[in-house]
Design a protein around this motif. Structure first.
Motif, PDB file in Angstrom:
ATOM      1  N   ASP A  64      53.861 -13.847 -10.264  1.00  0.00           N
ATOM      2  CA  ASP A  64      53.588 -14.406  -8.943  1.00  0.00           C
ATOM      3  C   ASP A  64      54.875 -14.425  -8.126  1.00  0.00           C
ATOM      4  O   ASP A  64      55.890 -14.977  -8.572  1.00  0.00           O
ATOM      5  N   GLN A  81      48.361 -20.071   4.034  1.00  0.00           N
ATOM      6  CA  GLN A  81      48.796 -19.275   2.890  1.00  0.00           C
ATOM      7  C   GLN A  81      48.095 -17.930   2.906  1.00  0.00           C
ATOM      8  O   GLN A  81      46.881 -17.855   3.060  1.00  0.00           O
ATOM      9  N   THR A  82      48.870 -16.861   2.740  1.00  0.00           N
ATOM     10  CA  THR A  82      48.334 -15.504   2.684  1.00  0.00           C
ATOM     11  C   THR A  82      48.547 -14.967   1.276  1.00  0.00           C
ATOM     12  O   THR A  82      49.661 -15.056   0.737  1.00  0.00           O
ATOM     13  N   GLU A  83      47.492 -14.421   0.675  1.00  0.00           N
ATOM     14  CA  GLU A  83      47.582 -13.945  -0.700  1.00  0.00           C
ATOM     15  C   GLU A  83      47.206 -12.474  -0.794  1.00  0.00           C
ATOM     16  O   GLU A  83      46.265 -12.018  -0.142  1.00  0.00           O
ATOM     17  N   SER A 139      55.563 -26.130  -5.158  1.00  0.00           N
ATOM     18  CA  SER A 139      55.358 -24.748  -4.719  1.00  0.00           C
ATOM     19  C   SER A 139      54.894 -23.855  -5.862  1.00  0.00           C
ATOM     20  O   SER A 139      54.261 -22.829  -5.642  1.00  0.00           O
ATOM     21  N   ASN A 167      51.217 -26.429  -1.959  1.00  0.00           N
ATOM     22  CA  ASN A 167      50.517 -25.247  -2.438  1.00  0.00           C
ATOM     23  C   ASN A 167      49.365 -25.687  -3.326  1.00  0.00           C
ATOM     24  O   ASN A 167      49.571 -26.395  -4.306  1.00  0.00           O
ATOM     25  N   TRP A 173      56.436 -15.705  -4.637  1.00  0.00           N
ATOM     26  CA  TRP A 173      56.191 -16.690  -3.595  1.00  0.00           C
ATOM     27  C   TRP A 173      57.245 -16.558  -2.508  1.00  0.00           C
ATOM     28  O   TRP A 173      58.443 -16.566  -2.785  1.00  0.00           O
ATOM     29  N   CYS A 194      51.157 -10.624  -8.011  1.00  0.00           N
ATOM     30  CA  CYS A 194      50.462 -11.316  -6.927  1.00  0.00           C
ATOM     31  C   CYS A 194      51.495 -11.811  -5.926  1.00  0.00           C
ATOM     32  O   CYS A 194      52.516 -12.385  -6.312  1.00  0.00           O
ATOM     33  N   LEU A 239      46.427 -10.150  -4.062  1.00  0.00           N
ATOM     34  CA  LEU A 239      46.244 -10.216  -5.511  1.00  0.00           C
ATOM     35  C   LEU A 239      45.879  -8.842  -6.054  1.00  0.00           C
ATOM     36  O   LEU A 239      44.851  -8.286  -5.696  1.00  0.00           O
ATOM     37  N   LEU A 288      53.734 -18.391   2.061  1.00  0.00           N
ATOM     38  CA  LEU A 288      53.494 -19.737   2.568  1.00  0.00           C
ATOM     39  C   LEU A 288      54.188 -19.877   3.912  1.00  0.00           C
ATOM     40  O   LEU A 288      55.381 -19.586   4.042  1.00  0.00           O
ATOM     41  N   VAL A 303      47.303 -23.652  -5.042  1.00  0.00           N
ATOM     42  CA  VAL A 303      47.032 -22.746  -6.162  1.00  0.00           C
ATOM     43  C   VAL A 303      47.518 -23.375  -7.467  1.00  0.00           C
ATOM     44  O   VAL A 303      48.649 -23.829  -7.565  1.00  0.00           O
ATOM     45  N   ARG A 327      52.185 -14.232  -2.618  1.00  0.00           N
ATOM     46  CA  ARG A 327      51.681 -15.356  -1.832  1.00  0.00           C
ATOM     47  C   ARG A 327      52.731 -15.734  -0.796  1.00  0.00           C
ATOM     48  O   ARG A 327      53.887 -15.984  -1.141  1.00  0.00           O
TER      49      ARG A 327
END
Length: 310
Positions: A12, A100-102, A286, A246, A14, A90, A104, A94, A248, A92
């Motif tokens: 991930d 939040q834009t993801e 986060s 966050n 971030w 992934c 994946l 912020l 998630v 993400r």
């Protein structure tokens, strides 16, 4: 010992970006890379309780090596099947407005030989654990019924199986009656094949699953808390409002806190309080699967649980 199944882990990435919008170029010094995927998030929370946990699943390429290195650094045990494809990533983003834009990635493709190796490893690992927890999506190459198969195998060894997934994998997994499930509203609607809007409809669905033979059913309602069905009782959990960084990983943190509580033989309602506090504490961080234990203990005092017979 708890065995965590993470079939589709990830790295991930971030990024905190001020005033983010599409089509622009941004530079940020505020970013982080962490091992991710629902199963790994659960394992990280259990590890925060200093309970022994083993993670298994599939890893490949340099991304897989990175995840193993990071798990080693926090003393989380792992035995993965190494695959030819690269483990997914992934992204993400912020923004300071709370959005939040993801992005994946779907994940690697698993070969038949790699699937066979995993089943062999799983048969070996379940011998020495008390609880099995499978969390997350199913990567390409694996049958949707894989969780159903793993539940059957675990129950043959008298192991409690926790299942947290979605779509067909959840629907087929429920057929094998795991010990625990934790669907959110969307996942519940997919399973039922119809919408559930009112509290009465949600409660009816939870009672149906509980009476069908699933020991613990937790229906996650996000900021509205959750509704739990167990042993003929319904528990309505309401959580305090906090500053969300966050969201998630909140459900994974709740699952991790609940499993750790069961291992410690906490009274059921107290275990629910711990679990809900873990999920709430995680949204203030986060990083998914990150729980500040001092913060979690403070939040516990503000959790409201009402119990009723159904």
């Amino acid at each position: 010992m708890i065995l965590i199944i993470s079939l589709n882990p990830s790295i991930d990435r971030w990024y905190n970006v001020k005033d983010f919008e599409k089509g622009q170029i941004f530079k940020t010094e505020d970013f982080k890379y962490t091992p991710g995927g629902k199963g790994i998030n659960v394992a990280k929370v259990i590890n925060e309780f200093n309970e022994q946990v083993m993670v298994t699943g599939f890893l490949g390429g340099r991304s897989g090596e990175y995840i193993e290195e990071k798990l080693d650094s926090i003393s989380v045990n792992h035995r993965f099947v190494h695959i030819n494809d690269e483990t997914r990533g992934c992204i993400r983003i912020l923004s300071d407005d709370g959005s939040q834009t993801e992005i994946l990635e779907g994940g690697p493709s698993i070969s038949t030989d790699e699937v066979i190796k995993f089943y062999e490893l799983y048969r070996e690992l379940i011998k020495d654990v008390d609880i099995v927890c499978a969390s997350g999506s199913v990567p390409t190459g694996l049958p949707d019924e894989i969780y159903r198969d793993l539940i059957v195998m675990a129950k043959e060894q008298n192991k409690k199986f926790f299942l947290d997934t979605s779509g067909e994998a959840l629907k087929l997994g429920i057929e094998a009656l795991p010990f625990f499930i934790k669907p959110n509203k969307d996942e519940l609607e997919y399973y039922l094949g119809c919408s559930v809007e009112s509290d009465a409809e949600i409660i009816g669905a939870g009672k149906y699953l509980s009476e069908d033979g699933i020991e613990i059913v937790i229906i996650s309602l996000g900021r509205d808390g959750s509704i739990v069905f167990h042993d003929g009782y319904m528990y309505r959990i309401r959580v305090p409002k906090v500053d969300t960084v966050n969201s998630v990983g909140a459900g994974d943190s709740m699952t991790g806190g609940f499993i750790a509580s069961l291992l410690r033989d906490y009274e059921f309602e107290f275990a629910l309080r711990v679990a809900a506090a873990c999920g709430t504490a995680n949204v203030m961080e986060s990083e998914p699967g990150k729980v500040d234990m001092n913060n979690m203990k403070k939040i516990m005092n503000d959790i409201v649980i009402t119990k009723s017979k159904f």
